[in-house]
Design a protein around this motif. Structure first.
Motif, PDB file in Angstrom:
ATOM      1  N   ARG A 320       0.384  14.683   4.108  1.00 11.01           N
ATOM      2  CA  ARG A 320      -0.331  15.202   4.993  1.00 11.01           C
ATOM      3  C   ARG A 320      -1.876  15.556   3.293  1.00 11.01           C
ATOM      4  O   ARG A 320      -1.705  16.630   3.117  1.00 11.01           O
ATOM      5  N   MET A 321      -2.705  14.349   2.758  1.00 10.59           N
ATOM      6  CA  MET A 321      -3.416  14.837   2.223  1.00 10.59           C
ATOM      7  C   MET A 321      -2.872  15.409  -0.025  1.00 10.59           C
ATOM      8  O   MET A 321      -3.301  16.065  -0.167  1.00 10.59           O
ATOM      9  N   GLU A 322      -1.472  14.625   0.410  1.00 10.93           N
ATOM     10  CA  GLU A 322      -0.510  15.481  -0.595  1.00 10.93           C
ATOM     11  C   GLU A 322      -1.515  14.834  -1.584  1.00 10.93           C
ATOM     12  O   GLU A 322      -0.809  14.047  -2.513  1.00 10.93           O
ATOM     13  N   GLU A 323      -1.529  16.108  -3.347  1.00 10.64           N
ATOM     14  CA  GLU A 323      -1.948  15.473  -4.459  1.00 10.64           C
ATOM     15  C   GLU A 323      -0.524  15.065  -5.047  1.00 10.64           C
ATOM     16  O   GLU A 323       0.572  16.321  -5.851  1.00 10.64           O
ATOM     17  N   VAL A 324      -0.380  14.386  -5.598  1.00 10.01           N
ATOM     18  CA  VAL A 324       0.935  14.070  -6.394  1.00 10.01           C
ATOM     19  C   VAL A 324       0.853  14.076  -8.040  1.00 10.01           C
ATOM     20  O   VAL A 324       1.788  13.784  -8.480  1.00 10.01           O
ATOM     21  N   GLY A 325      -0.022  13.248  -8.167  1.00 11.92           N
ATOM     22  CA  GLY A 325       0.150  13.290  -9.301  1.00 11.92           C
ATOM     23  C   GLY A 325      -1.864  12.518 -10.189  1.00 11.92           C
ATOM     24  O   GLY A 325      -2.246  12.031  -9.642  1.00 11.92           O
ATOM     25  N   ARG A 326      -1.951  12.692 -11.477  1.00 15.05           N
ATOM     26  CA  ARG A 326      -3.216  11.921 -12.094  1.00 15.05           C
ATOM     27  C   ARG A 326      -2.645  11.346 -13.084  1.00 15.05           C
ATOM     28  O   ARG A 326      -2.666  12.141 -13.784  1.00 15.05           O
ATOM     29  N   ILE A 327      -3.864  10.342 -13.256  1.00 17.14           N
ATOM     30  CA  ILE A 327      -4.822   9.342 -14.519  1.00 17.14           C
ATOM     31  C   ILE A 327      -5.337  10.004 -15.169  1.00 17.14           C
ATOM     32  O   ILE A 327      -6.239   9.385 -14.817  1.00 17.14           O
ATOM     33  N   ARG A 328      -6.007  10.723 -15.876  1.00 16.68           N
ATOM     34  CA  ARG A 328      -6.949  10.825 -16.763  1.00 16.68           C
ATOM     35  C   ARG A 328      -8.677  11.544 -15.174  1.00 16.68           C
ATOM     36  O   ARG A 328      -7.572  12.090 -14.755  1.00 16.68           O
ATOM     37  N   ASP A 329      -9.230   9.958 -14.870  1.00 12.45           N
ATOM     38  CA  ASP A 329     -10.170  10.389 -13.841  1.00 12.45           C
ATOM     39  C   ASP A 329      -9.578  10.201 -12.587  1.00 12.45           C
ATOM     40  O   ASP A 329     -10.351  10.084 -11.351  1.00 12.45           O
ATOM     41  N   ALA A 330      -8.281   9.902 -12.506  1.00 13.38           N
ATOM     42  CA  ALA A 330      -7.986   9.195 -11.117  1.00 13.38           C
ATOM     43  C   ALA A 330      -6.525   9.809 -10.496  1.00 13.38           C
ATOM     44  O   ALA A 330      -5.926  10.524 -11.331  1.00 13.38           O
ATOM     45  N   LEU A 331      -6.908  10.496  -9.217  1.00 15.03           N
ATOM     46  CA  LEU A 331      -6.587  11.721  -8.595  1.00 15.03           C
ATOM     47  C   LEU A 331      -5.302  10.389  -7.475  1.00 15.03           C
ATOM     48  O   LEU A 331      -5.912  10.138  -6.982  1.00 15.03           O
ATOM     49  N   ILE A 333      -3.478   9.977  -3.895  1.00 12.87           N
ATOM     50  CA  ILE A 333      -3.045  11.062  -3.038  1.00 12.87           C
ATOM     51  C   ILE A 333      -1.731  10.710  -2.219  1.00 12.87           C
ATOM     52  O   ILE A 333      -2.550   9.054  -1.563  1.00 12.87           O
ATOM     53  N   ASN A 334      -1.198  11.413  -1.425  1.00  9.77           N
ATOM     54  CA  ASN A 334       0.310  10.857  -0.445  1.00  9.77           C
ATOM     55  C   ASN A 334      -0.164  11.496   0.778  1.00  9.77           C
ATOM     56  O   ASN A 334      -0.314  12.397   1.508  1.00  9.77           O
ATOM     57  N   ASP A 335      -1.084  10.558   1.219  1.00  8.89           N
ATOM     58  CA  ASP A 335      -2.076  10.447   3.250  1.00  8.89           C
ATOM     59  C   ASP A 335      -0.953   9.790   4.320  1.00  8.89           C
ATOM     60  O   ASP A 335      -0.929   9.293   5.035  1.00  8.89           O
ATOM     61  N   SER A 336       0.667  10.010   4.008  1.00  8.66           N
ATOM     62  CA  SER A 336       1.481   8.390   4.216  1.00  8.66           C
ATOM     63  C   SER A 336       1.359   9.378   6.050  1.00  8.66           C
ATOM     64  O   SER A 336       1.636   8.266   6.902  1.00  8.66           O
ATOM     65  N   LYS A 337       0.912  10.123   5.908  1.00  6.51           N
ATOM     66  CA  LYS A 337       1.460  11.159   7.792  1.00  6.51           C
ATOM     67  C   LYS A 337      -0.003  10.608   8.813  1.00  6.51           C
ATOM     68  O   LYS A 337       0.325  10.569   9.713  1.00  6.51           O
ATOM     69  N   ALA A 338      -0.764   9.839   7.844  1.00  7.46           N
ATOM     70  CA  ALA A 338      -1.741   9.223   8.750  1.00  7.46           C
ATOM     71  C   ALA A 338      -1.765   7.868   9.367  1.00  7.46           C
ATOM     72  O   ALA A 338      -1.625   7.338   8.923  1.00  7.46           O
ATOM     73  N   THR A 339      -0.893   7.665  10.465  1.00 10.65           N
ATOM     74  CA  THR A 339      -0.867   6.843  11.337  1.00 10.65           C
ATOM     75  C   THR A 339      -1.508   6.591  12.283  1.00 10.65           C
ATOM     76  O   THR A 339      -1.242   4.751  12.911  1.00 10.65           O
ATOM     77  N   LEU A 420     -11.752   1.959 -14.193  1.00  7.83           N
ATOM     78  CA  LEU A 420     -13.338   2.092 -13.954  1.00  7.83           C
ATOM     79  C   LEU A 420     -13.892   2.782 -14.818  1.00  7.83           C
ATOM     80  O   LEU A 420     -14.608   3.756 -15.058  1.00  7.83           O
ATOM     81  N   GLY A 421     -12.779   3.968 -15.323  1.00  4.66           N
ATOM     82  CA  GLY A 421     -13.618   5.124 -16.748  1.00  4.66           C
ATOM     83  C   GLY A 421     -14.539   6.427 -15.965  1.00  4.66           C
ATOM     84  O   GLY A 421     -15.435   6.487 -16.464  1.00  4.66           O
ATOM     85  N   ALA A 422     -13.644   6.685 -14.933  1.00  3.17           N
ATOM     86  CA  ALA A 422     -14.366   7.403 -13.649  1.00  3.17           C
ATOM     87  C   ALA A 422     -14.398   7.968 -12.915  1.00  3.17           C
ATOM     88  O   ALA A 422     -12.833   7.182 -12.720  1.00  3.17           O
ATOM     89  N   PRO A 423     -14.268   9.544 -12.190  1.00  5.99           N
ATOM     90  CA  PRO A 423     -13.764   9.991 -10.962  1.00  5.99           C
ATOM     91  C   PRO A 423     -12.821   9.080 -10.082  1.00  5.99           C
ATOM     92  O   PRO A 423     -14.477   8.272  -9.024  1.00  5.99           O
ATOM     93  N   ALA A 424     -12.016   9.209  -9.162  1.00  2.61           N
ATOM     94  CA  ALA A 424     -11.713   8.494  -8.308  1.00  2.61           C
ATOM     95  C   ALA A 424     -10.535   8.904  -8.062  1.00  2.61           C
ATOM     96  O   ALA A 424      -9.312   9.119  -8.104  1.00  2.61           O
ATOM     97  N   VAL A 425     -10.193   7.763  -6.980  1.00  4.75           N
ATOM     98  CA  VAL A 425      -9.329   8.315  -5.613  1.00  4.75           C
ATOM     99  C   VAL A 425      -8.616   7.312  -5.604  1.00  4.75           C
ATOM    100  O   VAL A 425      -8.857   6.572  -4.744  1.00  4.75           O
ATOM    101  N   VAL A 426      -6.843   7.521  -5.669  1.00  4.51           N
ATOM    102  CA  VAL A 426      -6.095   5.733  -4.941  1.00  4.51           C
ATOM    103  C   VAL A 426      -4.568   7.132  -3.581  1.00  4.51           C
ATOM    104  O   VAL A 426      -4.789   7.325  -4.105  1.00  4.51           O
ATOM    105  N   LEU A 427      -5.985   6.185  -2.512  1.00  3.28           N
ATOM    106  CA  LEU A 427      -5.465   7.064  -1.703  1.00  3.28           C
ATOM    107  C   LEU A 427      -4.412   6.282  -0.302  1.00  3.28           C
ATOM    108  O   LEU A 427      -4.712   5.137   0.169  1.00  3.28           O
ATOM    109  N   LEU A 428      -3.142   6.631  -0.150  1.00  2.32           N
ATOM    110  CA  LEU A 428      -2.417   5.976   0.722  1.00  2.32           C
ATOM    111  C   LEU A 428      -2.871   7.246   1.718  1.00  2.32           C
ATOM    112  O   LEU A 428      -1.996   7.408   2.101  1.00  2.32           O
ATOM    113  N   GLY A 445       6.016   7.862   2.419  1.00  2.00           N
ATOM    114  CA  GLY A 445       5.335   8.836   1.797  1.00  2.00           C
ATOM    115  C   GLY A 445       5.987   8.653   0.151  1.00  2.00           C
ATOM    116  O   GLY A 445       5.850   9.018  -0.414  1.00  2.00           O
ATOM    117  N   ASN A 446       7.398   9.055   0.670  1.00  2.00           N
ATOM    118  CA  ASN A 446       8.249   9.738  -0.648  1.00  2.00           C
ATOM    119  C   ASN A 446       7.858   8.364  -1.273  1.00  2.00           C
ATOM    120  O   ASN A 446       8.155   8.679  -3.286  1.00  2.00           O
TER     121      ASN A 446
END
Length: 463
Positions: A320-331, A333-339, A420-428, A445-446
């Motif tokens: 549920r909007m679970e923060e999994v990790g970050r690579i520099r500016d890229a966050l 997010i695991n939101d697999s519950k969003a069905t 991208l070189g700027a803040p961004a979100v990879v969102l599942l 999600g796992n």
């Protein structure tokens, strides 16, 4: 375990031997009842029999011997039509109840003043349940959490005056709990859901209302019209009501003013806590969840300092909007519950510059309701059976690629986000069921979490 002594010496029938059903059968047996259990799955019947519970095909049972019929909440009680076992029970004049009703009766018998917090709502009930339990544990309380959130209620420790049960309740469970009267009842919100199981939206709302109708304190979200009506109806009947909202309140309760939670009493309004920087409580929907949790904690005499500590250390729930990790500016997010689209909307509202992974087994309406959020999407990565349909919806408005699998989607989105070189979100946030490629959203999600944590340069959270 909570031995159910209220049926000692009586014979009860039970249908549905999943996790909560088996726990119920064992709790009844431990309390001195004779249980006759049934399930459509022969393997479940064999497992139950091996634990010393009588099993039988209830189609051929003598229903006159049963004091009660315990039905699993996953089994249709009324719609689209009653399960055959429910029809037989009703025809024999045998009451139909569930495991939470058994808890309520046992509590009334052995510890009627034991604190009992029950939570429902179309959305957010699991997060709110977990957050309430977390804050209470921060306060040093003995907390038992369960119900619809995962642990069967009768697998918990028994009620006592110094132990708080924090229980998530689905509409299916409420429908099987006629004596539900928690110390504090929490109703968060209402939107169309499970209409196939309740017939109409009005009946669905009426069932949800039962959770707060006899509560000592009813904490009610008032950000949708049907929930506001529930608050007004409860107040008219003399129920003590505390409202929660993401808009300012003029009556007793807690509301979110941006990222600040404000408590309102009969005499004043004062800031209680801030949500800024708490990743597990992003978004307006979580502000409502947090406001409800704060209202409960205040009612249970938790200090504001402890409440603030509990909010800031809340880890959130998996998928549920679970923060999994970050690579520099890229966050990531695991939101697999969003069905479905309604769930995914909450994630899209909460972020900007999104590399969006979506798809699976599509729900009715697809992603068309999310069109207003398309300007936030830098690129979409389509997986699963809905790929072609979603590609047509995205069209020329959103750059997209058909990845097919989650593995390829994670690899491509991570590469694009890093570039991208700027803040961004990879969102599942798939807006789809998982069943085309995964057994359930948890497995999906796992797998996403494992893929992200294997990326070069990842700073994983909670690894």
């Amino acid at each position: 375990m909570i031995p159910v002594t209220t049926f000692a010496g009586k014979t009860v029938a039970l249908f549905g031997l999943g996790g909560s059903g088996l726990a119920t059968a064992l709790a009844l047996k431990a309390g001195g009842a004779h249980v006759v259990a049934c399930d459509d799955n022969p393997a479940k019947m064999a497992e139950t029999a091996a634990k010393g519970i009588e099993t039988a095909d209830l189609r051929h049972a003598d229903w006159s011997r049963f004091a009660s019929f315990i039905l699993s909440p996953g089994v249709p009680l009324t719609h689209p039509e009653p399960h055959w076992s429910a029809k037989l029970a009703k025809g024999a004049g045998v009451e139909i109840i569930g495991d939470i009703e058994l808890f309520c009766r046992e509590r009334a018998k052995i510890a009627p003043n034991a604190p009992f917090v029950a939570i429902t709502g179309t959305n957010g009930k699991s997060t709110t349940t977990a957050l309430i339990a977390h804050i209470l544990r921060e306060a040093g309380r003995d907390v038992q959490m369960g119900g619809n959130i995962g642990t069967a209620i009768l697998s918990l420790e028994p009620p006592s005056d110094d132990r708080i049960h924090v229980i998530e309740c689905s509409s299916f469970q409420i429908d099987l709990t006629p004596s539900l009267a928690p110390t504090i009842g929490v109703h968060l919100n209402l939107s169309p859901d499970h209409i196939d199981r309740h017939g109409t939206m009005e009946l669905y709302a009426a069932i949800k209302e039962r959770l707060v109708a006899k509560a000592g304190l009813a904490v009610i979200g008032v950000d949708d019209p049907m929930s506001r009506a529930i608050a007004e109806a409860c107040e008219a009947r003399g129920v003590n009501v505390a409202r929660v909202s993401v808009e300012p309140l003029g009556t007793k309760g807690v509301f979110a003013d941006g990222e600040t939670l404000v408590g309102v009493t009969d005499t004043d309004a004062a800031p209680m806590a801030g949500l800024s920087g708490i990743g597990s409580l992003r978004g307006a929907h979580n502000a409502q969840n947090a406001a409800a949790a704060v209202a409960v904690a205040l009612a249970l005499n938790v200090s504001p300092e402890t409440i603030r500590s509990g909010l800031s250390t809340f880890p959130g729930l998996p998928h549920r909007m679970e923060e999994v990790g970050r690579i520099r500016d890229a966050l990531f997010i695991n939101d697999s519950k969003a069905t479905n689209a309604d769930s995914t909307e909450k994630a899209l509202k909460s972020f900007d510059s999104i590399f969006w992974i979506l798809g699976g087994k599509a729900k009715e309406g697809g992603i068309e309701p999310l069109r207003s959020y398309f300007p936030k999407i830098r690129k979409a990565y389509l997986i699963g059976a809905a790929s072609d349909e979603f590609a047509k919806t995205l069209g020329a408005d959103v750059p997209h690629v058909l990845c097919g699998t989650l593995d390829r989607a994670v690899a491509q989105s991570a590469s694009d986000a890093r570039a991208l070189g700027a803040p961004a979100v990879v969102l599942l946030s798939p807006a789809c069921a998982s069943y085309d490629q995964f057994p359930n959203y948890e497995v999906r999600g796992n797998h996403f979490r494992d893929l992200v944590r294997a990326l070069p340069g990842i700073e994983a959270k909670g690894a």
